[in-house]
Design a protein around this motif. Sequence first.
Motif, PDB file in Angstrom:
ATOM      1  N   ALA A  95       0.780  -1.044   0.105  1.00 46.19           N
ATOM      2  CA  ALA A  95      -0.084   0.109  -0.096  1.00 46.19           C
ATOM      3  C   ALA A  95       0.954   1.235  -0.153  1.00 46.19           C
ATOM      4  O   ALA A  95       2.047   1.070   0.641  1.00 46.19           O
ATOM      5  N   MET A 116      -2.630  -3.581  -6.090  1.00 40.13           N
ATOM      6  CA  MET A 116      -3.598  -3.394  -4.979  1.00 40.13           C
ATOM      7  C   MET A 116      -4.452  -4.422  -4.734  1.00 40.13           C
ATOM      8  O   MET A 116      -5.474  -4.551  -5.863  1.00 40.13           O
ATOM      9  N   THR A 166      -6.482   1.518  -3.092  1.00 38.28           N
ATOM     10  CA  THR A 166      -6.396   0.769  -1.901  1.00 38.28           C
ATOM     11  C   THR A 166      -7.411   1.275  -0.806  1.00 38.28           C
ATOM     12  O   THR A 166      -7.796   0.170  -0.110  1.00 38.28           O
ATOM     13  N   GLY A 170      -8.835  -2.432  -1.722  1.00 32.30           N
ATOM     14  CA  GLY A 170      -7.765  -3.186  -0.766  1.00 32.30           C
ATOM     15  C   GLY A 170      -8.358  -3.416   0.561  1.00 32.30           C
ATOM     16  O   GLY A 170      -8.286  -4.378   1.069  1.00 32.30           O
ATOM     17  N   SER A 171      -8.943  -1.964   1.207  1.00 29.32           N
ATOM     18  CA  SER A 171      -9.296  -2.121   2.538  1.00 29.32           C
ATOM     19  C   SER A 171     -10.907  -2.689   2.397  1.00 29.32           C
ATOM     20  O   SER A 171     -11.254  -2.923   3.676  1.00 29.32           O
TER      21      SER A 171
HETATM   22  O1  LIG Z   1      -4.438  -1.894   6.137  1.00 27.98           O
HETATM   23  C1  LIG Z   1      -3.617  -1.937   4.885  1.00 27.98           C
HETATM   24  O2  LIG Z   1      -2.974  -1.042   5.143  1.00 27.98           O
HETATM   25  C2  LIG Z   1      -3.648  -3.043   4.049  1.00 27.98           C
HETATM   26  C3  LIG Z   1      -3.537  -2.307   2.615  1.00 27.98           C
HETATM   27  C4  LIG Z   1      -5.045  -2.618   2.098  1.00 27.98           C
HETATM   28  C5  LIG Z   1      -5.579  -3.443   3.021  1.00 27.98           C
HETATM   29  N1  LIG Z   1      -4.719  -3.731   3.799  1.00 27.98           N
END
Ligand SMILES: O=C(O)[C@@H]1CCC=N1
Length: 271
Positions: A95, A116, A166, A170-171
């Motif tokens: 990230a 990502m 992200t 990603g999250s």
């Molecule tokens: O929490 C995080 O920094 C990582 C990046 C996206 C998901 N998990």
Amino acid sequence: MTTIAVLGAGKIGEALLSGLIKAGRAPSDLLFTERFPTRAEELTKTYGISHVDVPTAVERADVIVVAVKPQDIEPLLDEMAPKVPGGKLVVSLCAGLPTKLFERRLPEGTAVVRVMPNTPMLVGEAMAAISGGAHAADRDLDLVEELLGSVGKVARVPEGQQDAVTALSGSGPAYFFYLVEAMIDAGILLGIPRATAADLIVQSAVGAAAMLREGGGHPVMLREAVTSPAGTTIAGIRELEKHGVRAALIDAIEAARDRSVELGRAHEEDD
Ligand SMILES: O=C(O)[C@@H]1CCC=N1
Ligand SMILES: NC(=O)C1=CN([C@@H]2O[C@H](COP(=O)(O)OP(=O)(O)OC[C@H]3O[C@@H](n4cnc5c(N)ncnc54)[C@H](OP(=O)(O)O)[C@@H]3O)[C@@H](O)[C@H]2O)C=CC1
């Protein structure tokens, strides 16, 4: 066959390795590095994949996947850089970290693709967004797309959008898990046994996701179809609006985007 090495087989590294094996890739085509021997042994036992050191991984692999925390990137780059031969493809799952950080620290001309992904890779349902760095050719992006396509869906995005991606996908799974957790708690409050509440909510989430993906409907229309006049759903929606849940979600995703930018900035003086 393409040999893939995952540097840092933590949560996302393991999700990728596991997803690739489930998708039919031979464990002998995969390598990983890890810091702690007990963790390495556990992964080798579970997946039959070889644990190697960083120099061996970068030498033997065609595709080098970097999956350490952004905070751990500097020592790893120090270790990798002198060992990365020309022609290797480096894929970063980190990230916030821009491709130019890798390009600056790795041998001149190294192809870097920033990705990502998300943890649903474990079940072949990932969403991954990919962006090529300055030396990444179309064939490099094609290779990464094929690789990740075996564990989910892939989108190509300009690198400038990766911090937002992200925050969104990603999250994103964490926010859905959080919502499910809260809804199960509500079931407990209403006197439903935890296992029953979990079944009710998880299947509702799966059904709603299937309608969003396969039914082709817009989320607003789908929600309206559940919301009967003078019914139960609107009574609940009014509470969500009163508590500013929509604004809270928008703020949460903006904060996650800002954190991704910040993680990249921590390495800016090196660029
Ligand atoms: O929490 C995080 O920094 C990582 C990046 C996206 C998901 N998990
Ligand atoms: N988790 C997620 O959902 C997602 C994560 N990412 C990105 O993936 C990366 C990893 O995240 P995540 O899997 O959650 O984190 P983890 O901490 O679970 O995994 C990172 C792993 O790398 C190991 N490690 C650190 N440095 C080295 C090194 N030099 N050599 C070998 N192994 C090393 C860590 O060991 P130790 O335990 O000793 O620190 C740890 O096991 C991050 O950059 C994150 O931004 C991207 C998308 C989604």
